[in-house]
Design an enzyme around this catalytic site. Structure first.
Site, PDB file in Angstrom:
ATOM      1  N   ASP A  28       0.878  -1.109  -0.016  1.00 30.48           N
ATOM      2  CA  ASP A  28       0.020  -0.090   0.130  1.00 30.48           C
ATOM      3  C   ASP A  28       0.783   1.186  -0.020  1.00 30.48           C
ATOM      4  OD1 ASP A  28      -2.013   1.847   0.457  1.00 30.48           O
ATOM      5  OD2 ASP A  28      -2.013   1.547   2.602  1.00 30.48           O
TER       6      ASP A  28
ATOM      7  N   GLU B 135      -0.259  10.505   0.926  1.00 28.02           N
ATOM      8  CA  GLU B 135      -1.809  10.497   0.940  1.00 28.02           C
ATOM      9  C   GLU B 135      -2.236   9.909   2.319  1.00 28.02           C
ATOM     10  OE1 GLU B 135      -5.039   6.948   0.904  1.00 28.02           O
ATOM     11  OE2 GLU B 135      -3.276   7.021   1.437  1.00 28.02           O
TER      12      GLU B 135
END
Length: 212
Positions: free
Chosen positions: A44, A74
């Site tokens: 991820d 993010e």
């Protein structure tokens, strides 16, 4: 956090000389190819980078102008997605991410969110964004037409770069496609290769005109 510490094994004098506040710390873990699965740290969103790179290699005559952006930060405010989407001004925004796959022993079936091996996860909503309904229907129709495995995803907490894409300037139609991942935010995240390829295939089919 007040109970968390990193034991370097060094004396206070050495620590003062070698380390200062703000220095990054990470756990060492090598990438592992387990045959049908892969495991490692930061899948991820390394898997999203993989999808983006291979998408660009496969697209020959896309239906639209396609921008593939590898964003940063993010997890701490979608900072890269905010600046890049502001510059591009997309009509449609597609975030590629990794949802929780809590399909492990002891977890109720309804809490699994997604499952390894069942294909690309088409996000319905999460805590930061509701996916555009027309895009959800479009991706479902595309997957069903081409027998591409998929599953639907609802995430009660958290979000993706889609939230920044949806809110950029005048806004954009937005959706998230995700590769199911076990043990997210650990150094042993796990992904199945067939889910990776299902996500790439669905994205390619959606962006490339049919040759039939």
């Amino acid at each position: 956090i007040q109970e968390f510490y990193v034991d370097t094994g060094l004396s206070p004098e050495q620590v003062t000389r070698l380390i200062r506040p703000g220095d990054p710390v990470t756990l060492i873990q090598k990438f592992l190819d387990l045959g049908e699965a892969i495991s490692g740290k930061a899948l991820d969103n390394r898997v999203a980078c993989w999808v983006g790179i291979h998408l660009l290699e496969r697209l020959t005559h896309p239906k639209h102008d396609v921008y593939v952006v590898f964003t940063v930060q993010e997890e701490i405010g979608m900072r890269g997605a905010i600046t890049s989407s502001y510059a591009i001004e997309p009509d449609i925004g597609i975030a590629i991410d990794t949802p929780l796959a809590v399909d492990t022993p002891g977890v109720p079936e309804e809490d699994a969110e997604t499952r390894l091996g069942e294909g690309c996860a088409i996000k319905i909503m999460d805590a930061s964004v509701d996916s555009d309904r027309a895009l959800v229907d479009q991706f479902i129709d595309c997957a069903e037409e081409h027998d591409n495995p998929f599953q639907l995803e609802i995430l009660p907490l958290g979000g993706t770069d889609a939230a920044a894409l949806q809110r950029s300037k005048m806004g954009a139609q937005t959706i998230t496609l995700s590769v199911p991942t076990r043990y997210i935010h650990s150094v042993t995240e796990m992904v199945l290769k067939r889910d990776l390829h299902a996500t790439l295939e669905l994205l390619t089919l959606s962006l490339q005109p049919s040759t039939s």
